[in-house]
Structure formats: structure tokens, C-alpha cells
Design a protein around this motif. Structure first.
Motif, short mmCIF file in Angstrom:
data_model
loop_
_atom_site.label_atom_id
_atom_site.label_comp_id
_atom_site.label_asym_id
_atom_site.label_seq_id
_atom_site.Cartn_x
_atom_site.Cartn_y
_atom_site.Cartn_z
N THR A 15 0.83 -1.20 0.00
CA THR A 15 0.00 0.00 0.00
C THR A 15 0.87 1.25 0.00
OG1 THR A 15 -0.20 0.04 2.41
CG2 THR A 15 -1.94 -1.11 1.19
N PHE A 16 0.43 2.23 -0.78
CA PHE A 16 1.15 3.49 -0.84
C PHE A 16 1.19 4.15 0.54
CE2 PHE A 16 1.14 8.13 -1.29
CZ PHE A 16 2.37 8.30 -1.89
N SER A 17 0.07 4.09 1.27
CA SER A 17 0.02 4.75 2.59
C SER A 17 1.03 4.15 3.57
CB SER A 17 -1.39 4.66 3.18
OG SER A 17 -1.78 3.32 3.37
N SER A 18 1.35 2.87 3.44
CA SER A 18 2.31 2.25 4.36
C SER A 18 3.73 2.75 4.11
CB SER A 18 2.27 0.72 4.23
OG SER A 18 2.80 0.30 2.99
N VAL A 19 4.00 3.20 2.90
CA VAL A 19 5.33 3.68 2.55
C VAL A 19 5.42 5.21 2.66
CG1 VAL A 19 7.06 3.69 0.70
CG2 VAL A 19 5.63 1.70 1.03
N TYR A 20 4.28 5.87 2.49
CA TYR A 20 4.26 7.34 2.49
C TYR A 20 4.88 7.93 3.75
CZ TYR A 20 2.50 12.09 2.66
OH TYR A 20 2.43 13.45 2.78
N LEU A 21 4.54 7.39 4.92
CA LEU A 21 5.11 7.93 6.17
C LEU A 21 6.63 7.77 6.21
CD1 LEU A 21 2.45 6.92 8.84
CD2 LEU A 21 2.91 9.18 7.87
N GLY A 46 1.31 13.53 -11.15
CA GLY A 46 0.21 14.44 -11.47
C GLY A 46 -0.77 14.63 -10.33
N PHE A 47 -0.60 13.92 -9.21
CA PHE A 47 -1.54 14.04 -8.08
C PHE A 47 -1.29 15.31 -7.29
CE2 PHE A 47 -1.23 9.18 -8.06
CZ PHE A 47 -2.36 9.03 -8.85
N ASP A 48 -2.35 16.12 -7.10
CA ASP A 48 -2.21 17.28 -6.22
C ASP A 48 -2.40 16.81 -4.77
OD1 ASP A 48 -4.99 17.10 -5.65
OD2 ASP A 48 -5.49 18.63 -7.12
N LEU A 52 -3.75 13.19 -3.46
CA LEU A 52 -2.79 12.37 -2.73
C LEU A 52 -3.37 11.95 -1.38
CD1 LEU A 52 0.06 11.25 -2.98
CD2 LEU A 52 0.91 13.35 -1.97
N GLN A 53 -3.96 12.89 -0.67
CA GLN A 53 -4.56 12.58 0.63
C GLN A 53 -5.67 11.54 0.49
OE1 GLN A 53 -3.25 13.57 3.53
NE2 GLN A 53 -4.70 12.17 4.44
N THR A 54 -6.49 11.68 -0.54
CA THR A 54 -7.57 10.71 -0.78
C THR A 54 -7.00 9.32 -1.03
OG1 THR A 54 -9.02 12.41 -1.68
CG2 THR A 54 -9.52 10.14 -2.30
N LEU A 55 -5.95 9.24 -1.83
CA LEU A 55 -5.33 7.95 -2.14
C LEU A 55 -4.72 7.32 -0.88
CD1 LEU A 55 -3.67 8.91 -5.53
CD2 LEU A 55 -5.72 7.51 -5.19
N ILE A 56 -4.15 8.15 -0.02
CA ILE A 56 -3.58 7.66 1.24
C ILE A 56 -4.70 7.11 2.12
CG2 ILE A 56 -2.46 8.38 3.39
CD1 ILE A 56 -0.81 10.36 1.58
N GLU A 57 -5.78 7.86 2.23
CA GLU A 57 -6.92 7.44 3.07
C GLU A 57 -7.55 6.15 2.54
OE1 GLU A 57 -9.46 10.89 3.19
OE2 GLU A 57 -8.02 12.00 4.43
N GLN A 58 -7.58 5.99 1.23
CA GLN A 58 -8.16 4.78 0.63
C GLN A 58 -7.26 3.56 0.77
OE1 GLN A 58 -8.91 6.04 -3.42
NE2 GLN A 58 -10.88 6.95 -2.88
#
Length: 121
Positions: A15-21, A46-48, A52-58
Motif C-alpha cells: 500500500t502506498f500509505s504504508s510507505v508514504y510515512l 500528477g496528483f495534487d 494524494l490525501q484521498t489515495l492515502i486514506e483509501q
């Protein structure tokens, strides 16, 4: 160096969110900002910030993340070694995109100027 099918699958389902932090921590430890990180991510995908926040939350995985992205036309200018792989030689398109992102974040953390990271010629 070739990646294995197992390696490519592992990257796809991560998951992107697991790596984002980890990205945030890496750049902030080196004196860079979350805003600079978002600028780099936006350049590649291209994500603003809102997207980006929405993708992290999803909690979407990298395969979904990059399927929604519009990859910058200058991404092929990203070259070098990251995680033991030369990014320009990776054969799996998804793995290459993930490693492009890793390489950009690594350059940001190492203090490279934003114009150079964003391949402004």
C-alpha cells in the motif's frame, strides 16, 4: 539486475500509505519539507495534495496508485541506482515507476536542488 516475479508482485500489492510515512520521515530527517515531497510526487504522478490525501486514506496499493497516475513525460530522464536496481533498466513498468519515485525521494533527502530533481532542463 533483473527483478523476480515475486518481487514485482510484492511491490504491486504494497500500500502506498504504508510507505508514504517513511517518505515523509526520510525527507524531514534531512531537513526537507513535506511540501517539497508533495511537489516531487506531483511532478511524477500528477496528483495534487487533495488527490494524494484521498489515495492515502483509501489505502490503495502501488498498482492502483500508478494506474491512476499520469506519469510525467520526462520520467525517463530519471537514472541511477536505487535499492540495488538501475531504474532505467527495470523491465517491469510498475516496478520501474515505484523505483522512479524512490529515486526522486532519495535525491530530495540527499539535498539535491528541486529543479534538478524535477529534471528541468
Amino acid at each position: 539486475m533483473k527483478t523476480t516475479p515475486e518481487h514485482n508482485k510484492r511491490i504491486a500489492i504494497m500500500t502506498f500509505s504504508s510507505v508514504y510515512l517513511h517518505y515523509v520521515n526520510k525527507v524531514e530527517k534531512k531537513g526537507r519539507t513535506q511540501e517539497e515531497l508533495h511537489q516531487v510526487i506531483k511532478w511524477l504522478t500528477g496528483f495534487d495534495e487533495a488527490e494524494l490525501q484521498t489515495l492515502i486514506e483509501q489505502k490503495i496499493n502501488f498498482e492502483e496508485f500508478f494506474s491512476k497516475a499520469i506519469i510525467n513525460s520526462n520520467a525517463q530522464l530519471i537514472k541511477g541506482v536505487i535499492c540495488g536496481y538501475r531504474v532505467e533498466e527495470l523491465e517491469n513498468p510498475l516496478t520501474q515507476k515505484v523505483r522512479y519515485l524512490d529515486k526522486l525521494i532519495d535525491e530530495l533527502a540527499k539535498g539535491k536542488k528541486i529543479d534538478k530533481i524535477l529534471r528541468k532542463l
